[in-house]
Scaffold this motif. Structure first.
Motif, PDB file in Angstrom:
ATOM      1  N   ALA A  21      11.276  -0.515  -4.986  1.00 36.12           N
ATOM      2  CA  ALA A  21      10.107  -1.184  -5.025  1.00 36.12           C
ATOM      3  C   ALA A  21       9.890  -1.848  -3.798  1.00 36.12           C
ATOM      4  O   ALA A  21       8.683  -1.949  -3.148  1.00 36.12           O
ATOM      5  CB  ALA A  21      10.058  -2.241  -6.051  1.00 36.12           C
ATOM      6  N   GLN A  24       8.808   0.452  -1.147  1.00 36.47           N
ATOM      7  CA  GLN A  24       7.330   0.974  -1.367  1.00 36.47           C
ATOM      8  C   GLN A  24       6.390  -0.264  -0.944  1.00 36.47           C
ATOM      9  O   GLN A  24       5.605   0.147  -0.257  1.00 36.47           O
ATOM     10  CB  GLN A  24       7.020   1.193  -2.723  1.00 36.47           C
ATOM     11  CG  GLN A  24       7.810   2.693  -3.353  1.00 36.47           C
ATOM     12  CD  GLN A  24       7.658   2.653  -4.732  1.00 36.47           C
ATOM     13  OE1 GLN A  24       7.713   1.809  -5.673  1.00 36.47           O
ATOM     14  NE2 GLN A  24       7.311   3.876  -5.225  1.00 36.47           N
ATOM     15  N   CYS A  25       7.061  -1.333  -1.054  1.00 35.88           N
ATOM     16  CA  CYS A  25       6.030  -2.708  -0.720  1.00 35.88           C
ATOM     17  C   CYS A  25       6.267  -2.974   0.751  1.00 35.88           C
ATOM     18  O   CYS A  25       5.380  -3.428   1.481  1.00 35.88           O
ATOM     19  CB  CYS A  25       6.398  -3.878  -1.295  1.00 35.88           C
ATOM     20  SG  CYS A  25       6.127  -3.520  -3.248  1.00 35.88           S
ATOM     21  N   HIS A  28       3.434   1.340   4.353  1.00 34.04           N
ATOM     22  CA  HIS A  28       2.317   1.876   4.000  1.00 34.04           C
ATOM     23  C   HIS A  28       1.982   3.302   4.104  1.00 34.04           C
ATOM     24  O   HIS A  28       1.064   3.886   3.843  1.00 34.04           O
ATOM     25  CB  HIS A  28       1.026   1.188   4.664  1.00 34.04           C
ATOM     26  CG  HIS A  28       1.063  -0.532   4.313  1.00 34.04           C
ATOM     27  ND1 HIS A  28       0.934  -0.893   2.899  1.00 34.04           N
ATOM     28  CD2 HIS A  28       1.088  -1.247   5.124  1.00 34.04           C
ATOM     29  CE1 HIS A  28       1.111  -2.038   3.242  1.00 34.04           C
ATOM     30  NE2 HIS A  28       1.123  -2.568   4.431  1.00 34.04           N
ATOM     31  N   PHE A  31       0.974   5.895   1.220  1.00 31.36           N
ATOM     32  CA  PHE A  31       0.641   4.635   0.308  1.00 31.36           C
ATOM     33  C   PHE A  31      -0.718   4.345   0.377  1.00 31.36           C
ATOM     34  O   PHE A  31      -1.253   4.014   1.437  1.00 31.36           O
ATOM     35  CB  PHE A  31       1.713   3.425   0.700  1.00 31.36           C
ATOM     36  CG  PHE A  31       1.401   2.339  -0.351  1.00 31.36           C
ATOM     37  CD1 PHE A  31       0.512   1.516  -0.210  1.00 31.36           C
ATOM     38  CD2 PHE A  31       2.155   2.353  -1.600  1.00 31.36           C
ATOM     39  CE1 PHE A  31       0.538   0.377  -1.130  1.00 31.36           C
ATOM     40  CE2 PHE A  31       2.160   1.406  -2.591  1.00 31.36           C
ATOM     41  CZ  PHE A  31       1.256   0.346  -2.171  1.00 31.36           C
ATOM     42  N   GLU A 139       0.679  -5.749  -2.753  1.00 27.41           N
ATOM     43  CA  GLU A 139       1.510  -4.443  -2.516  1.00 27.41           C
ATOM     44  C   GLU A 139       2.234  -3.966  -3.737  1.00 27.41           C
ATOM     45  O   GLU A 139       2.411  -2.746  -4.444  1.00 27.41           O
ATOM     46  CB  GLU A 139       2.580  -4.568  -1.402  1.00 27.41           C
ATOM     47  CG  GLU A 139       1.829  -4.783  -0.151  1.00 27.41           C
ATOM     48  CD  GLU A 139       2.759  -5.107   0.950  1.00 27.41           C
ATOM     49  OE1 GLU A 139       3.871  -5.378   0.980  1.00 27.41           O
ATOM     50  OE2 GLU A 139       2.169  -4.834   2.238  1.00 27.41           O
ATOM     51  N   ASP A 142      -0.429  -2.805  -6.307  1.00 27.41           N
ATOM     52  CA  ASP A 142      -0.816  -1.385  -5.898  1.00 27.41           C
ATOM     53  C   ASP A 142       0.301  -0.365  -6.333  1.00 27.41           C
ATOM     54  O   ASP A 142      -0.178   0.659  -6.881  1.00 27.41           O
ATOM     55  CB  ASP A 142      -0.942  -1.365  -4.504  1.00 27.41           C
ATOM     56  CG  ASP A 142      -2.145  -2.039  -3.707  1.00 27.41           C
ATOM     57  OD1 ASP A 142      -2.896  -2.102  -4.578  1.00 27.41           O
ATOM     58  OD2 ASP A 142      -2.108  -2.144  -2.642  1.00 27.41           O
ATOM     59  N   THR A 143       1.596  -0.712  -6.163  1.00 24.03           N
ATOM     60  CA  THR A 143       2.559   0.322  -6.585  1.00 24.03           C
ATOM     61  C   THR A 143       2.419   0.486  -8.230  1.00 24.03           C
ATOM     62  O   THR A 143       2.512   1.648  -8.548  1.00 24.03           O
ATOM     63  CB  THR A 143       3.842  -0.272  -6.362  1.00 24.03           C
ATOM     64  OG1 THR A 143       3.989  -0.634  -4.894  1.00 24.03           O
ATOM     65  CG2 THR A 143       5.072   0.772  -6.701  1.00 24.03           C
ATOM     66  N   LYS A 147       1.201   3.700 -10.645  1.00 25.88           N
ATOM     67  CA  LYS A 147       1.936   4.228 -11.733  1.00 25.88           C
ATOM     68  C   LYS A 147       1.104   4.293 -13.025  1.00 25.88           C
ATOM     69  O   LYS A 147       1.778   4.728 -14.047  1.00 25.88           O
ATOM     70  CB  LYS A 147       3.172   3.726 -11.601  1.00 25.88           C
ATOM     71  CG  LYS A 147       4.277   3.872 -10.645  1.00 25.88           C
ATOM     72  CD  LYS A 147       5.372   2.925 -10.783  1.00 25.88           C
ATOM     73  CE  LYS A 147       6.375   3.273  -9.482  1.00 25.88           C
ATOM     74  NZ  LYS A 147       6.824   4.590  -9.317  1.00 25.88           N
TER      75      LYS A 147
END
Length: 309
Positions: A21, A24-25, A28, A31, A139, A142-143, A147
């Protein structure tokens, strides 16, 4: 899934999930931001800009009516600026803030407008320092949204954060009135003199070295671990999380707000300086800048104390 952090998985699994995570955060690439993120940034930016506009307008009014002997740093420059157009009700509120005695509505009315003024100062000075927290939540959100998970709007978190500073603003407003009652100045927003200014600077300087300051600053510097571990799809819990983050921020910065009493409550130059420092302090891993500022404030307080004796 982000919610997996709440399942009884092993420490290794939890660490792996958080690492993924975090990656991912932190990036970008590949993303896509959810539309709500742009709305949050726009609303927060507009709130900060509007607060600064009103505060500068108030500062210009204050510089125009302030007597030369009570001039605050930057008043000469402010007097060169044109009076910004404001609605009549806002002009009345500004007059109430600047009045030496409560106008219509009495003391409670003055407390109310001063609390509103301090709330604007909190938005202008402290909301920018919350940018890392807001960005981190957006962020993670958004992740989660990508999902297919339910996400509480980030403005709920911001609302909780500002709720703490709004409450604190009432206390700062009451302190403003108390200082005015003890002062011979005709302007309650003018710089405090002598012992009052030295006390404000001394307390702010000492707090920079305190363990409580360090503990609060540590929480503010690492919003990801708190936001991710406390993630929820319930509005009440996210609002409470915003309140908690606001408490940590207040714990970091309440003493710095006292500096405004020494330099003039409506001094926009010091507001900007303290706001930039609050943001920078939360970004730096070292405690050296905090201690340097604390030492400067203590020396400044000692100088005022010696001149007042």
């Amino acid at each position: 899934m982000i919610n997996a952090a709440f399942h009884p998985i092993g420490d290794h699994g939890r660490s792996s999930i958080r690492f993924q995570a975090s990656r991912q955060c932190g990036s970008h690439r590949g993303f896509r931001r959810a539309p709500a993120t742009g709305v949050v940034y726009a609303v927060v930016g507009a709130a900060i800009a509007l607060s600064w506009f009103i505060l500068i307008a108030m500062a210009v009014r204050g510089a125009d009516v302030r007597t030369p002997g009570l001039s605050a740093p930057g008043d000469d420059l402010l007097r060169q600026l044109p009076a910004l157009p404001l609605p009549a009700w806002l002009d009345q509120a500004i007059a109430l803030c600047l009045a030496p005695q409560p106008l219509e509505g009495g003391l409670w009315a003055q407390l109310g407008v001063l609390a509103a003024m301090w709330s604007l100062m909190s938005v202008a000075m402290m909301l920018p320092s919350a940018a890392p927290m807001i960005r981190t939540y957006c962020e993670i959100a958004d992740t989660a949204r990508a999902k297919g998970e339910v996400v509480v709007h980030p403005l709920v978190l911001v609302g909780g954060y500002l709720g703490v500073w709004t409450t604190a603003s009432v206390g700062f407003a009451a302190l403003t009135i108390a200082v005015q009652q003890l002062s011979t100045a005709s302007d309650p927003l003018a710089p405090a003199q002598g012992l009052a200014a030295a006390a404000a600077l001394g307390l702010a300087g000492l707090y920079q070295f305190s363990g409580l300051k360090a503990a609060c600053l540590k929480k503010c510097r690492n919003p990801f671990s708190i936001l991710f571990a406390r993630w929820s799809t319930r509005v009440v819990r996210i609002f409470r999380l915003g309140l908690e983050q606001g408490v940590w921020c207040l714990g970091c910065c309440w003493a710095l707000m006292l500096v405004m009493f020494a330099v003039g409550v409506m001094n926009p130059f010091w507001m900007a300086l303290l706001g930039v420092f609050a943001l920078s302090e939360k970004q730096m891993a070292s405690s050296l800048p905090s201690r340097v500022v604390g030492a400067i404030l203590l020396v400044w307080a000692a100088g005022l104390l010696l001149s007042a004796v």
